[in-house]
Write a protein that holds these residues in place. Structure first.
Motif, PDB file in Angstrom:
ATOM      1  N   LYS A 141       0.850  -1.188   0.000  1.00 48.08           N
ATOM      2  CA  LYS A 141       0.000   0.000   0.000  1.00 48.08           C
ATOM      3  C   LYS A 141       0.887   1.240   0.000  1.00 48.08           C
ATOM      4  O   LYS A 141       2.074   1.181   0.309  1.00 48.08           O
ATOM      5  CB  LYS A 141      -0.921   0.002   1.221  1.00 48.08           C
ATOM      6  CG  LYS A 141      -0.203   0.054   2.573  1.00 48.08           C
ATOM      7  CD  LYS A 141      -1.188  -0.095   3.712  1.00 48.08           C
ATOM      8  CE  LYS A 141      -0.466  -0.067   5.057  1.00 48.08           C
ATOM      9  NZ  LYS A 141      -1.384  -0.302   6.176  1.00 48.08           N
ATOM     10  N   GLU A 159       0.797  -5.260  -7.067  1.00 49.18           N
ATOM     11  CA  GLU A 159      -0.492  -4.699  -6.635  1.00 49.18           C
ATOM     12  C   GLU A 159      -0.219  -3.620  -5.589  1.00 49.18           C
ATOM     13  O   GLU A 159       0.273  -3.906  -4.497  1.00 49.18           O
ATOM     14  CB  GLU A 159      -1.371  -5.804  -6.042  1.00 49.18           C
ATOM     15  CG  GLU A 159      -2.780  -5.371  -5.715  1.00 49.18           C
ATOM     16  CD  GLU A 159      -3.700  -5.350  -6.930  1.00 49.18           C
ATOM     17  OE1 GLU A 159      -4.825  -4.857  -6.804  1.00 49.18           O
ATOM     18  OE2 GLU A 159      -3.290  -5.829  -8.001  1.00 49.18           O
ATOM     19  N   LYS A 176     -10.044  -9.123  -4.158  1.00 48.53           N
ATOM     20  CA  LYS A 176      -9.851  -8.675  -5.539  1.00 48.53           C
ATOM     21  C   LYS A 176      -8.540  -9.210  -6.106  1.00 48.53           C
ATOM     22  O   LYS A 176      -8.479  -9.642  -7.259  1.00 48.53           O
ATOM     23  CB  LYS A 176      -9.867  -7.141  -5.597  1.00 48.53           C
ATOM     24  CG  LYS A 176     -11.245  -6.525  -5.492  1.00 48.53           C
ATOM     25  CD  LYS A 176     -11.171  -5.021  -5.336  1.00 48.53           C
ATOM     26  CE  LYS A 176     -10.468  -4.344  -6.490  1.00 48.53           C
ATOM     27  NZ  LYS A 176     -10.436  -2.856  -6.330  1.00 48.53           N
ATOM     28  N   LEU A 177      -7.490  -9.187  -5.286  1.00 47.47           N
ATOM     29  CA  LEU A 177      -6.190  -9.676  -5.732  1.00 47.47           C
ATOM     30  C   LEU A 177      -6.239 -11.173  -6.027  1.00 47.47           C
ATOM     31  O   LEU A 177      -5.728 -11.632  -7.059  1.00 47.47           O
ATOM     32  CB  LEU A 177      -5.132  -9.388  -4.669  1.00 47.47           C
ATOM     33  CG  LEU A 177      -3.728  -9.960  -4.931  1.00 47.47           C
ATOM     34  CD1 LEU A 177      -3.172  -9.447  -6.251  1.00 47.47           C
ATOM     35  CD2 LEU A 177      -2.795  -9.615  -3.770  1.00 47.47           C
ATOM     36  N   GLU A 190      -9.790  -5.759  -0.738  1.00 47.59           N
ATOM     37  CA  GLU A 190      -8.651  -5.652  -1.651  1.00 47.59           C
ATOM     38  C   GLU A 190      -7.961  -6.999  -1.836  1.00 47.59           C
ATOM     39  O   GLU A 190      -7.538  -7.349  -2.950  1.00 47.59           O
ATOM     40  CB  GLU A 190      -7.652  -4.607  -1.139  1.00 47.59           C
ATOM     41  CG  GLU A 190      -8.154  -3.176  -1.178  1.00 47.59           C
ATOM     42  CD  GLU A 190      -8.402  -2.671  -2.586  1.00 47.59           C
ATOM     43  OE1 GLU A 190      -7.883  -3.272  -3.551  1.00 47.59           O
ATOM     44  OE2 GLU A 190      -9.131  -1.675  -2.732  1.00 47.59           O
ATOM     45  N   TYR A 191      -7.854  -7.774  -0.764  1.00 44.00           N
ATOM     46  CA  TYR A 191      -7.234  -9.105  -0.890  1.00 44.00           C
ATOM     47  C   TYR A 191      -8.098 -10.037  -1.734  1.00 44.00           C
ATOM     48  O   TYR A 191      -7.579 -10.821  -2.534  1.00 44.00           O
ATOM     49  CB  TYR A 191      -6.969  -9.700   0.491  1.00 44.00           C
ATOM     50  CG  TYR A 191      -5.725  -9.160   1.155  1.00 44.00           C
ATOM     51  CD1 TYR A 191      -4.455  -9.415   0.620  1.00 44.00           C
ATOM     52  CD2 TYR A 191      -5.798  -8.407   2.319  1.00 44.00           C
ATOM     53  CE1 TYR A 191      -3.311  -8.919   1.225  1.00 44.00           C
ATOM     54  CE2 TYR A 191      -4.654  -7.915   2.934  1.00 44.00           C
ATOM     55  CZ  TYR A 191      -3.420  -8.171   2.377  1.00 44.00           C
ATOM     56  OH  TYR A 191      -2.277  -7.684   2.977  1.00 44.00           O
ATOM     57  N   VAL A 196      -2.127  -0.715  -3.453  1.00 42.64           N
ATOM     58  CA  VAL A 196      -3.477  -0.293  -3.075  1.00 42.64           C
ATOM     59  C   VAL A 196      -3.398   0.840  -2.049  1.00 42.64           C
ATOM     60  O   VAL A 196      -2.357   1.075  -1.433  1.00 42.64           O
ATOM     61  CB  VAL A 196      -4.291  -1.468  -2.486  1.00 42.64           C
ATOM     62  CG1 VAL A 196      -4.487  -2.558  -3.528  1.00 42.64           C
ATOM     63  CG2 VAL A 196      -3.604  -2.040  -1.241  1.00 42.64           C
ATOM     64  N   SER A 197      -4.501   1.540  -1.872  1.00 39.74           N
ATOM     65  CA  SER A 197      -4.537   2.625  -0.891  1.00 39.74           C
ATOM     66  C   SER A 197      -4.544   2.083   0.538  1.00 39.74           C
ATOM     67  O   SER A 197      -4.047   2.733   1.462  1.00 39.74           O
ATOM     68  CB  SER A 197      -5.768   3.500  -1.117  1.00 39.74           C
ATOM     69  OG  SER A 197      -6.948   2.725  -1.031  1.00 39.74           O
ATOM     70  N   ASP A 198      -5.107   0.896   0.722  1.00 40.85           N
ATOM     71  CA  ASP A 198      -5.103   0.248   2.032  1.00 40.85           C
ATOM     72  C   ASP A 198      -5.302  -1.251   1.835  1.00 40.85           C
ATOM     73  O   ASP A 198      -5.810  -1.686   0.798  1.00 40.85           O
ATOM     74  CB  ASP A 198      -6.213   0.810   2.922  1.00 40.85           C
ATOM     75  CG  ASP A 198      -5.945   0.592   4.405  1.00 40.85           C
ATOM     76  OD1 ASP A 198      -4.907  -0.022   4.734  1.00 40.85           O
ATOM     77  OD2 ASP A 198      -6.761   1.040   5.226  1.00 40.85           O
ATOM     78  N   LYS A 199      -4.911  -2.020   2.832  1.00 44.20           N
ATOM     79  CA  LYS A 199      -5.026  -3.478   2.739  1.00 44.20           C
ATOM     80  C   LYS A 199      -6.230  -3.936   3.552  1.00 44.20           C
ATOM     81  O   LYS A 199      -6.211  -3.922   4.781  1.00 44.20           O
ATOM     82  CB  LYS A 199      -3.745  -4.146   3.247  1.00 44.20           C
ATOM     83  CG  LYS A 199      -2.564  -3.980   2.300  1.00 44.20           C
ATOM     84  CD  LYS A 199      -1.313  -4.618   2.875  1.00 44.20           C
ATOM     85  CE  LYS A 199      -0.189  -4.610   1.870  1.00 44.20           C
ATOM     86  NZ  LYS A 199       1.071  -5.134   2.442  1.00 44.20           N
TER      87      LYS A 199
END
Length: 230
Positions: A126, A149, A161-162, A158-159, A151-154
């Motif tokens: 992030k 990857e 999506k990854l 978000e995980y 991201v703005s935050d974890k």
């Protein structure tokens, strides 16, 4: 901890692949020295942390948001009496941090060499896109990774999506990182695996004091232990 089905391994970047947090601690020390005419060290650190937390939803993570918080804290701590030359010094500190050499942590390169070709390797971090891309290139580690990857935050979202992007199931995904808050807990919550490799310096915002007890979790001393575990 059974990792035989793991197909994709994601590594956090800062303080997992390379040294990062000590740069911030050094900057905080210098900041509080500059603020000595207006506040003692304890008050200075407390005020700065408060502005960082207040600004986090707006600015996100990284060096540039940190410098903005330094400037705001300097103005508020000094009741707007801070000299312009001090603001100039704070901006210069930020540029020094952005231009600092990237120090890859011991054992990381050997670990990645042992894993590449056997697993899909990913950087999951992030912060500021430009800064993280720059550090990855400067580290010389970029060729090991299948995907980056930033991201703005974890978060769990978000995980998930990854994992979908990597076209694997949650139970085929392993996250490796130094932050229990960002790299471990949200990963365990989506049913994936997580390995914690502590770094000697941790930002207060990332500290989790409760021990983690979970069948999908393990703590290692250094990255090379991954090779034995897998």
């Amino acid at each position: 901890m059974d990792l035989q089905n793991v197909k994709a391994i994601a590594f956090d970047a800062d303080d997992t692949l390379w040294v990062n947090e000590p740069l911030f601690r050094q900057a905080e020390e210098r900041f509080c020295e500059l603020m000595e005419p207006f506040a003692d060290k304890e008050d200075c650190n407390r005020e700065l942390f408060g502005y960082e937390m207040q600004n986090l939803p707006l600015y996100g993570y990284g060096i540039k948001p940190f410098v903005l918080s330094l400037i705001e804290a300097a103005m508020r701590i000094s009741d707007d009496k801070v000299p312009l030359k001090v603001i100039d010094q704070l901006i210069a500190m930020g540029k020094e941090m952005l231009e600092a050499p990237v120090e890859v942590l011991d054992g990381i390169e050997d670990t990645l060499e042992g894993l590449v070709g056997k697993y899909r390797l990913v950087v999951a971090t992030k912060g500021d896109l430009l800064d993280q891309q720059r550090k990855l290139i400067k580290s010389g580690l970029e060729p090991f990774f299948h995907h980056i990857e930033i991201v703005s935050d974890k978060t769990q979202k978000e995980y998930n999506k990854l994992v979908r992007h990597l076209d694997v199931r949650n139970k085929e995904f392993l996250m490796v990182g130094n932050s229990v808050k960002s790299d471990i807990l949200p990963v365990l919550e989506i049913g994936a695996y997580a390995i914690h490799i502590p770094f000697h310096t941790t930002w207060e915002h990332e500290v989790v004091r409760e021990p983690v007890v979970h069948p999908n979790f393990k703590e290692l001393y250094q990255a090379t232990e991954l090779l034995e575990l897998l």
